[in-house]
Design a protein around this motif. Structure first.
Motif, PDB file in Angstrom:
ATOM      1  N   ASP A  55     -29.805  14.003  34.209  1.00  0.00           N
ATOM      2  CA  ASP A  55     -30.844  13.833  33.196  1.00  0.00           C
ATOM      3  C   ASP A  55     -30.290  13.862  31.784  1.00  0.00           C
ATOM      4  O   ASP A  55     -31.033  14.016  30.816  1.00  0.00           O
ATOM      5  CB  ASP A  55     -31.916  14.914  33.349  1.00  0.00           C
ATOM      6  CG  ASP A  55     -31.358  16.323  33.191  1.00  0.00           C
ATOM      7  OD1 ASP A  55     -30.115  16.473  33.181  1.00  0.00           O
ATOM      8  OD2 ASP A  55     -32.159  17.273  33.084  1.00  0.00           O
ATOM      9  N   ASP A  56     -28.986  13.689  31.642  1.00  0.00           N
ATOM     10  CA  ASP A  56     -28.346  13.785  30.335  1.00  0.00           C
ATOM     11  C   ASP A  56     -28.254  12.409  29.683  1.00  0.00           C
ATOM     12  O   ASP A  56     -27.769  11.462  30.302  1.00  0.00           O
ATOM     13  CB  ASP A  56     -26.949  14.390  30.475  1.00  0.00           C
ATOM     14  CG  ASP A  56     -26.496  15.094  29.213  1.00  0.00           C
ATOM     15  OD1 ASP A  56     -26.456  14.429  28.159  1.00  0.00           O
ATOM     16  OD2 ASP A  56     -26.208  16.301  29.278  1.00  0.00           O
ATOM     17  N   LEU A  57     -28.690  12.312  28.432  1.00  0.00           N
ATOM     18  CA  LEU A  57     -28.642  11.033  27.720  1.00  0.00           C
ATOM     19  C   LEU A  57     -27.294  10.781  27.058  1.00  0.00           C
ATOM     20  O   LEU A  57     -27.051   9.693  26.539  1.00  0.00           O
ATOM     21  CB  LEU A  57     -29.755  10.974  26.668  1.00  0.00           C
ATOM     22  CG  LEU A  57     -31.190  10.995  27.205  1.00  0.00           C
ATOM     23  CD1 LEU A  57     -32.183  10.785  26.082  1.00  0.00           C
ATOM     24  CD2 LEU A  57     -31.384   9.948  28.295  1.00  0.00           C
ATOM     25  N   LEU A  58     -26.425  11.760  27.035  1.00  0.00           N
ATOM     26  CA  LEU A  58     -25.031  11.578  26.649  1.00  0.00           C
ATOM     27  C   LEU A  58     -24.173  12.064  27.819  1.00  0.00           C
ATOM     28  O   LEU A  58     -23.475  13.065  27.732  1.00  0.00           O
ATOM     29  CB  LEU A  58     -24.697  12.352  25.366  1.00  0.00           C
ATOM     30  CG  LEU A  58     -25.133  11.747  24.042  1.00  0.00           C
ATOM     31  CD1 LEU A  58     -24.602  12.573  22.878  1.00  0.00           C
ATOM     32  CD2 LEU A  58     -24.682  10.303  23.891  1.00  0.00           C
ATOM     33  N   GLU A  59     -24.262  11.316  28.912  1.00  0.00           N
ATOM     34  CA  GLU A  59     -23.589  11.744  30.141  1.00  0.00           C
ATOM     35  C   GLU A  59     -22.083  11.770  29.991  1.00  0.00           C
ATOM     36  O   GLU A  59     -21.394  12.511  30.704  1.00  0.00           O
ATOM     37  CB  GLU A  59     -24.004  10.841  31.308  1.00  0.00           C
ATOM     38  CG  GLU A  59     -23.236   9.543  31.470  1.00  0.00           C
ATOM     39  CD  GLU A  59     -23.430   8.531  30.365  1.00  0.00           C
ATOM     40  OE1 GLU A  59     -22.584   7.630  30.237  1.00  0.00           O
ATOM     41  OE2 GLU A  59     -24.424   8.634  29.623  1.00  0.00           O
ATOM     42  N   ASP A  60     -21.547  10.986  29.062  1.00  0.00           N
ATOM     43  CA  ASP A  60     -20.097  10.959  28.884  1.00  0.00           C
ATOM     44  C   ASP A  60     -19.564  12.309  28.399  1.00  0.00           C
ATOM     45  O   ASP A  60     -18.609  12.853  28.968  1.00  0.00           O
ATOM     46  CB  ASP A  60     -19.689   9.834  27.932  1.00  0.00           C
ATOM     47  CG  ASP A  60     -20.590   9.717  26.702  1.00  0.00           C
ATOM     48  OD1 ASP A  60     -21.415  10.630  26.460  1.00  0.00           O
ATOM     49  OD2 ASP A  60     -20.461   8.722  25.977  1.00  0.00           O
ATOM     50  N   ILE A  61     -20.202  12.866  27.362  1.00  0.00           N
ATOM     51  CA  ILE A  61     -19.773  14.168  26.858  1.00  0.00           C
ATOM     52  C   ILE A  61     -20.065  15.255  27.890  1.00  0.00           C
ATOM     53  O   ILE A  61     -19.269  16.185  28.069  1.00  0.00           O
ATOM     54  CB  ILE A  61     -20.458  14.474  25.516  1.00  0.00           C
ATOM     55  CG1 ILE A  61     -20.004  13.457  24.464  1.00  0.00           C
ATOM     56  CG2 ILE A  61     -20.154  15.890  25.050  1.00  0.00           C
ATOM     57  CD1 ILE A  61     -20.651  13.634  23.100  1.00  0.00           C
ATOM     58  N   ALA A  62     -21.190  15.135  28.598  1.00  0.00           N
ATOM     59  CA  ALA A  62     -21.516  16.123  29.633  1.00  0.00           C
ATOM     60  C   ALA A  62     -20.463  16.127  30.740  1.00  0.00           C
ATOM     61  O   ALA A  62     -20.053  17.195  31.219  1.00  0.00           O
ATOM     62  CB  ALA A  62     -22.896  15.829  30.212  1.00  0.00           C
ATOM     63  N   LEU A  63     -20.000  14.968  31.155  1.00  0.00           N
ATOM     64  CA  LEU A  63     -18.956  14.898  32.177  1.00  0.00           C
ATOM     65  C   LEU A  63     -17.633  15.459  31.653  1.00  0.00           C
ATOM     66  O   LEU A  63     -16.881  16.112  32.381  1.00  0.00           O
ATOM     67  CB  LEU A  63     -18.781  13.463  32.647  1.00  0.00           C
ATOM     68  CG  LEU A  63     -19.881  12.923  33.559  1.00  0.00           C
ATOM     69  CD1 LEU A  63     -19.760  11.408  33.722  1.00  0.00           C
ATOM     70  CD2 LEU A  63     -19.830  13.600  34.937  1.00  0.00           C
ATOM     71  N   ALA A  64     -17.339  15.194  30.384  1.00  0.00           N
ATOM     72  CA  ALA A  64     -16.118  15.744  29.789  1.00  0.00           C
ATOM     73  C   ALA A  64     -16.170  17.265  29.777  1.00  0.00           C
ATOM     74  O   ALA A  64     -15.153  17.943  30.026  1.00  0.00           O
ATOM     75  CB  ALA A  64     -15.939  15.208  28.375  1.00  0.00           C
ATOM     76  N   ARG A  65     -17.342  17.826  29.509  1.00  0.00           N
ATOM     77  CA  ARG A  65     -17.484  19.291  29.536  1.00  0.00           C
ATOM     78  C   ARG A  65     -17.279  19.837  30.936  1.00  0.00           C
ATOM     79  O   ARG A  65     -16.669  20.898  31.120  1.00  0.00           O
ATOM     80  CB  ARG A  65     -18.860  19.680  28.995  1.00  0.00           C
ATOM     81  CG  ARG A  65     -19.006  19.471  27.488  1.00  0.00           C
ATOM     82  CD  ARG A  65     -20.436  19.654  27.038  1.00  0.00           C
ATOM     83  NE  ARG A  65     -20.565  19.501  25.590  1.00  0.00           N
ATOM     84  CZ  ARG A  65     -21.696  19.198  24.959  1.00  0.00           C
ATOM     85  NH1 ARG A  65     -22.812  19.006  25.670  1.00  0.00           N
ATOM     86  NH2 ARG A  65     -21.727  19.071  23.645  1.00  0.00           N
TER      87      ARG A  65
END
Length: 408
Positions: A244-254
């Motif tokens: 449900d993340d709209l900035l999935e790229d940064i979320a995956l990096a975290r």
């Protein structure tokens, strides 16, 4: 010197000095970044990249696409021209209502490297792009046997050696995640005026050098191009972990950071190109979404960033510009007046030189630096608008779906 002139010169000198210090620090960071981070173009010249022409691990590229008729043909042609021999491509067409699929099928023909997956709905609790990628990973054939999973946006264009260069750099660095900062197009007014300060503000929040650091990492990735080893991708839970993340790229990096997976962010060097937005309204809407999510929906942070961008990008340069004629008007025989003019001129020269360097690295015409103060003012307005929307409960609409965001 009359007291009013004295106070004016003092204020202008302090403003110019602040501008000079700020852009000197920015230049130092740019120098460190360019020295320590490779580019895809450099990766093409590596020995490993040459070896990969003969044989290498399998790569599956998954492209989520929602109504991308204007860009899908050029992307498909650039992918068909890739020189990496062990590549398969999955297009995850997400609730398309235009002729994206028709154009795509006519472009790729019967090329066995390509697979098209049609997605008719997005379930509750999922962001549209994230769900499309997840379906591409789980429902298509090629990802099942791939050693590396690559995710790229439909508005990108890849030079023939792009994927081979990225894979070579990922292998050389033992990176579970390698992301690339694309070279953005710069032939529309807002791409020349507002895009550079918008991107620089985001990279100020997420310095590229720290994104690749093992000891002082600030996780960051660019969703336009993310290459995962298979083991790393599934170790962090894949896209269901950020559904449900709209900035999935940064979320995956975290998530990679939490799982102690090595990550790297590199520069494109013109090998990967992207047009983020086709019009000014799309640009505003897109960057409001990016800034809202990067600020974790915090109103105070968005407002502070808006003030900061306009102060450093517009107000201080105008003060420095005013300092030059004011000092000359009073007369350079006066030490304070001379210092006012010199500081104003020096700070403007340093700012323009650092900006010119940055613009050249990013593929933006150097002459566009003259519009930077205007662009910074516009970006501050986008940040303010993002804060207003968040405070008023205005939902975020993106890629055919609406998301309610709650202010923090």
């Amino acid at each position: 010197m009359p007291i009013l002139w004295f106070l004016l010169c003092l204020a202008l000198s302090l403003g110019s000095l602040a501008l000079l210090v700020y852009w000197t620090v920015v230049g130092w960071h740019i120098a460190r970044t360019t020295r320590n981070l490779p580019t895809l173009r450099q990766g093409l010249d590596s020995r490993r990249a040459g070896e990969l022409l003969a044989a290498g691990p399998s790569v599956c590229l998954i492209i989520p696409a929602h109504n991308e008729r204007d860009v899908i043909v050029d992307l498909a042609r650039s992918l068909a021209a890739q020189d990496y021999p062990n590549l398969h491509v999955v297009f995850a067409l997400d609730r398309c209502t235009d002729d994206t699929e028709t154009l795509l099928r006519s472009t790729i023909g019967t090329d066995p490297r390509f697979e098209i997956l049609t997605i008719l709905e997005c379930p509750q609790g999922w962001a549209g792009k994230v769900h499309a990628i997840h379906r591409g990973v789980t429902d298509a054939r090629a990802p099942n046997a791939a050693d590396f999973l690559l995710f790229a946006d439909a508005d990108t264009r890849l030079d023939p050696g792009c994927i081979r260069a990225a894979l070579a750099l990922a292998l050389d660095r033992s990176a579970g995640l390698l992301s690339v900062m694309s070279t953005l197009t710069a032939d529309r007014w807002f791409e020349l005026v507002a895009q550079p300060p918008a991107g620089m503000e985001l990279l100020r929040q997420y310095p590229l050098e720290r994104a690749s650091s093992d000891s002082d990492r600030r996780p960051f990735a660019n969703g336009q191009f993310m290459l995962f080893s298979r083991d790393a991708y599934f170790a962090v839970g894949g896209h269901p972990a950020v559904k449900d993340d709209l900035l999935e790229d940064i979320a995956l990096a975290r998530l990679c950071h939490r799982h102690a997976i090595r990550a790297a962010v590199i520069l494109s060097g013109g090998v990967l190109r992207c047009r983020m937005y086709a019009s000014w309204p799309e640009f505003v809407r897109g960057w409001k979404r990016i800034y809202t999510e990067s600020a974790n929906c915090k109103l105070s942070r968005l407002r502070a960033l808006a003030l900061r961008v306009r102060l450093l990008g517009t107000a201080l340069p105008l003060l420095a510009l005013l300092a030059v004629p004011v000092g000359l008007h009073i007369g350079i025989s006066d030490p304070l007046a001379a210092a006012t003019s010199v500081l104003g001129l020096a700070s403007l020269i340093i700012m323009l030189a650092i900006l010119g360097w940055s613009y050249r690295l990013g593929g933006t015409p150097v002459w566009a630096v003259l519009a930077y103060p205007i662009g910074a003012w516009l970006v501050g307005g986008i940040l303010q608008a993002a804060a207003r929307d968040l405070d008023s409960g205005v939902p975020t609409t993106w890629a055919g779906k609406t998301y309610a965001r709650t202010a923090r």
